[in-house]
Design a protein around this motif. Structure first.
Motif, PDB file in Angstrom:
ATOM      1  N   ARG A 278      48.525  -1.701  30.942  1.00 58.66           N
ATOM      2  CA  ARG A 278      48.816   0.051  30.462  1.00 58.66           C
ATOM      3  C   ARG A 278      48.687   0.576  31.208  1.00 58.66           C
ATOM      4  N   HIS A 279      50.297   1.312  30.604  1.00 60.79           N
ATOM      5  CA  HIS A 279      50.338   3.032  32.397  1.00 60.79           C
ATOM      6  C   HIS A 279      50.017   4.149  31.173  1.00 60.79           C
ATOM      7  N   ASP A 280      49.286   5.202  31.868  1.00 61.77           N
ATOM      8  CA  ASP A 280      48.665   6.040  30.718  1.00 61.77           C
ATOM      9  C   ASP A 280      48.503   7.987  31.295  1.00 61.77           C
ATOM     10  N   SER A 281      49.010   7.536  32.504  1.00 64.12           N
ATOM     11  CA  SER A 281      49.135   8.484  33.948  1.00 64.12           C
ATOM     12  C   SER A 281      49.322   8.741  35.063  1.00 64.12           C
ATOM     13  N   GLY A 282      50.194   9.688  35.832  1.00 66.37           N
ATOM     14  CA  GLY A 282      50.585   9.213  36.754  1.00 66.37           C
ATOM     15  C   GLY A 282      51.965   9.119  36.796  1.00 66.37           C
ATOM     16  N   ASP A 283      52.667   9.035  38.125  1.00 60.46           N
ATOM     17  CA  ASP A 283      53.748   8.298  38.076  1.00 60.46           C
ATOM     18  C   ASP A 283      54.217   7.318  37.782  1.00 60.46           C
ATOM     19  N   PRO A 284      54.882   6.865  36.572  1.00 61.03           N
ATOM     20  CA  PRO A 284      55.662   5.433  35.964  1.00 61.03           C
ATOM     21  C   PRO A 284      55.852   4.632  36.894  1.00 61.03           C
ATOM     22  N   LEU A 285      56.665   5.102  37.909  1.00 55.31           N
ATOM     23  CA  LEU A 285      57.951   3.910  39.247  1.00 55.31           C
ATOM     24  C   LEU A 285      56.099   4.115  39.650  1.00 55.31           C
ATOM     25  N   LYS A 305      54.338 -10.861  34.053  1.00 53.86           N
ATOM     26  CA  LYS A 305      53.299 -10.448  32.819  1.00 53.86           C
ATOM     27  C   LYS A 305      54.361  -9.082  32.824  1.00 53.86           C
ATOM     28  N   THR A 306      53.531  -7.748  32.021  1.00 54.13           N
ATOM     29  CA  THR A 306      53.828  -6.616  31.059  1.00 54.13           C
ATOM     30  C   THR A 306      53.287  -5.838  31.593  1.00 54.13           C
ATOM     31  N   ILE A 307      54.091  -4.359  31.371  1.00 58.00           N
ATOM     32  CA  ILE A 307      53.300  -3.299  31.111  1.00 58.00           C
ATOM     33  C   ILE A 307      53.539  -2.121  30.803  1.00 58.00           C
ATOM     34  N   ILE A 308      52.663  -1.859  29.526  1.00 56.98           N
ATOM     35  CA  ILE A 308      53.132  -0.478  28.755  1.00 56.98           C
ATOM     36  C   ILE A 308      52.578  -0.110  29.261  1.00 56.98           C
ATOM     37  N   PHE A 309      54.142   1.304  29.348  1.00 56.42           N
ATOM     38  CA  PHE A 309      53.937   2.565  29.421  1.00 56.42           C
ATOM     39  C   PHE A 309      54.001   3.496  28.522  1.00 56.42           C
ATOM     40  N   SER A 310      53.083   4.263  28.402  1.00 51.78           N
ATOM     41  CA  SER A 310      52.705   5.398  27.324  1.00 51.78           C
ATOM     42  C   SER A 310      51.878   6.240  27.642  1.00 51.78           C
ATOM     43  N   ASP A 311      52.894   6.589  28.729  1.00 53.58           N
ATOM     44  CA  ASP A 311      51.943   9.027  28.718  1.00 53.58           C
ATOM     45  C   ASP A 311      53.722   9.223  28.440  1.00 53.58           C
ATOM     46  N   GLU A 363      18.638   6.608  29.028  1.00 53.36           N
ATOM     47  CA  GLU A 363      19.349   7.625  29.491  1.00 53.36           C
ATOM     48  C   GLU A 363      20.586   8.205  28.539  1.00 53.36           C
ATOM     49  N   TRP A 364      20.862   9.457  27.936  1.00 50.51           N
ATOM     50  CA  TRP A 364      21.796  10.429  28.339  1.00 50.51           C
ATOM     51  C   TRP A 364      22.614  10.378  29.600  1.00 50.51           C
ATOM     52  N   THR A 365      23.538   9.742  29.946  1.00 50.79           N
ATOM     53  CA  THR A 365      23.790   9.504  31.353  1.00 50.79           C
ATOM     54  C   THR A 365      25.951  10.552  30.711  1.00 50.79           C
ATOM     55  N   GLU A 366      25.778  11.265  31.635  1.00 55.50           N
ATOM     56  CA  GLU A 366      27.368  11.953  31.324  1.00 55.50           C
ATOM     57  C   GLU A 366      28.547  10.467  31.940  1.00 55.50           C
ATOM     58  N   VAL A 367      29.814  11.195  31.197  1.00 53.16           N
ATOM     59  CA  VAL A 367      30.705  10.456  31.895  1.00 53.16           C
ATOM     60  C   VAL A 367      31.552  10.638  31.596  1.00 53.16           C
ATOM     61  N   VAL A 368      32.439  10.251  32.514  1.00 53.12           N
ATOM     62  CA  VAL A 368      33.772  11.328  33.670  1.00 53.12           C
ATOM     63  C   VAL A 368      35.417  10.701  33.384  1.00 53.12           C
ATOM     64  N   LYS A 369      36.390  10.634  33.302  1.00 51.19           N
ATOM     65  CA  LYS A 369      37.471   9.654  33.304  1.00 51.19           C
ATOM     66  C   LYS A 369      38.041  10.037  34.662  1.00 51.19           C
ATOM     67  N   LEU A 370      39.228   9.779  35.652  1.00 53.85           N
ATOM     68  CA  LEU A 370      39.354  10.206  36.507  1.00 53.85           C
ATOM     69  C   LEU A 370      41.143   9.467  36.648  1.00 53.85           C
ATOM     70  N   SER A 371      42.011   9.964  36.460  1.00 55.21           N
ATOM     71  CA  SER A 371      42.865   9.576  35.746  1.00 55.21           C
ATOM     72  C   SER A 371      43.516   9.664  37.049  1.00 55.21           C
ATOM     73  N   ASP A 372      45.039   9.405  36.858  1.00 54.44           N
ATOM     74  CA  ASP A 372      46.122   8.884  38.180  1.00 54.44           C
ATOM     75  C   ASP A 372      47.037  10.520  38.161  1.00 54.44           C
ATOM     76  N   GLU A 373      46.665  11.403  37.116  1.00 54.21           N
ATOM     77  CA  GLU A 373      46.948  12.483  37.319  1.00 54.21           C
ATOM     78  C   GLU A 373      45.294  13.493  37.154  1.00 54.21           C
ATOM     79  N   PRO A 374      45.237  14.650  38.177  1.00 47.92           N
ATOM     80  CA  PRO A 374      44.017  15.078  37.988  1.00 47.92           C
ATOM     81  C   PRO A 374      44.038  15.850  36.783  1.00 47.92           C
ATOM     82  N   GLY A 375      45.020  16.275  36.504  1.00 47.55           N
ATOM     83  CA  GLY A 375      45.041  17.651  34.931  1.00 47.55           C
ATOM     84  C   GLY A 375      44.395  16.661  33.888  1.00 47.55           C
TER      85      GLY A 375
END
Length: 394
Positions: A278-285, A305-311, A363-375
């Motif tokens: 599934r594509h959820d960020s960044g340039d789809p092409l 195979k299949t790409i699900i575009f959803s951004d 223990e409590w650990t911070e989590v992050v998401k680093l998508s293909d779009e920095p914003g």
């Protein structure tokens, strides 16, 4: 203060399907894990006086929701990969409003969720839809007519059918309202034959006798990073998904730690076993090129195979992607806000994301998401930078 209608969420299944599927996975594998989530006001929306009080009331009312016999039967028949034991659990599940902490300072809203992960995982989507609907109601927003919503939706799905593509509705989180959502599904079901294939909303799927669609979300991989480390997060997340669903629900989300990092661990076994990504960020092409190259490198025909575009899709974006990918790779499209919040006022830009995870014996650990779009990155700057160093992300 304006009087707010009660019971804005009327079904426990008025939620995205990937929350249900992930909840089964969490119960099976991580029943003692805890999680924290935070509301992020990306659009810098200004909330009216009394908003937190209205939201609190709506959240408290969710404690009354429970799975009906008819809803349980719908899941058993249409989702055979959901265990009978899990369905029995869901029948007994009740939202606990004490897990949701709401504050308002002036015109700014603060929402935090904390508790056992298998319990708190269901809050994100209905909370966001509540925030949206209350925001429009309390700001006296005027939407277009019922007939106009149906007409707009019909026009969109007929244009998608002319493109020769399949489309699912993914718009629960940022919908204008429950009623608008119902109208959209009514139009898609009536006029979408040949293109419309289902919805991410389980309640709407049941009402309109269509397919509930979804697999997993970013939080699945974010938790695995807290448990196993950033380098192992994708591989262990995929491994555990296969362990729970044994080949069903085979669309993998690729951008929790950038697509480039994901494909380093999406080896031949995963590439053959999963139906697509599934594509959820960044340039789809650009993403499509990477997916096609990856499958070719693995000796797999990308067209199998299949790409699900959803951004953030609308017709123009979908048309551009479809023409680029046609006859090169399988594709389908998940369209959210452009379906369920194209009712007049500007759509809200809000998210709720996991911020910390607490694995059993951890223990409590911070989590992050680093998508293909920095914003779209989420998490503290320090943890984002740490993840980049560990994963060799520039």
């Amino acid at each position: 203060m304006q009087t707010i209608p009660s019971a804005l969420i009327s079904s426990i299944l008025d939620n995205d399907f990937y929350k249900i599927t992930m909840q089964q996975g969490v119960i099976r594998l991580f029943p003692a894990a805890k999680a924290r989530y935070k509301f992020i006001n990306r659009g810098k929306h200004v909330f009216p006086d009394g908003f937190s009080v209205a939201l609190r009331k709506a959240v408290n009312e969710m404690a009354l929701l429970k799975l009906s016999k008819e809803e349980k039967q719908f899941l058993a028949v249409n989702c055979p990969y959901l265990d009978p034991v899990y369905l029995d659990f869901l029948e007994g599940y009740r939202f606990n409003p004490e897990e949701v902490h709401i504050e308002q300072q002036g015109d700014q809203l603060s929402v935090h969720i904390e508790g056992l992960w298998y319990r708190t995982i269901l809050w994100e989507v209905p909370l966001m839809s509540l925030i949206c609907e209350l925001f429009y109601t309390m700001n006296h927003s005027e939407r277009i007519s019922k007939e106009a919503i149906i007409s707009r939706t019909r026009e969109k799905i007929e244009k998608y059918r002319e493109l020769g593509i399949t489309v699912a509705e993914f718009g629960t989180r940022r919908r204008y309202s429950y009623q608008v959502h119902r109208l959209v599904l009514q139009a898609l079901s009536e006029y979408g034959t040949g293109s419309f294939i289902g919805t991410s909303n389980v309640h709407m799927a049941m009402l309109h006798q269509t397919k509930p669609i979804g697999t997993h979300a970013h939080e699945w991989f974010m938790f695995h990073a807290a448990y196993y480390g950033f380098k192992m997060a994708n591989a262990m997340g995929l491994e555990h998904w296969v362990q729970v669903f044994r080949g069903d629900l085979g669309i993998a989300l690729s951008d929790t730690y950038t697509t480039d990092v994901f494909f380093r661990q999406f080896d031949k076994m995963f590439s053959k076993l999963f139906d697509g990504v599934r594509h959820d960020s960044g340039d789809p092409l650009e993403f499509a090129n990477k997916v096609i190259a990856h499958y070719q490198h693995m000796g797999i025909d990308p067209r199998s195979k299949t790409i699900i575009f959803s951004d953030g899709l609308d017709y123009e974006k979908v048309e551009r992607i479809a023409e680029y990918c046609r006859n090169r790779v399988g594709m389908s499209f998940g369209i959210g806000t452009n379906f369920t919040n194209d009712a007049g006022p500007k759509a809200m830009n809000i998210v709720i994301k996991m911020t910390e995870a607490h694995p059993k014996d951890g223990e409590w650990t911070e989590v992050v998401k680093l998508s293909d779009e920095p914003g779209k990155h989420t998490g503290t700057e320090a943890t984002i930078n740490l993840a980049k160093v560990i994963l060799n992300i520039p």
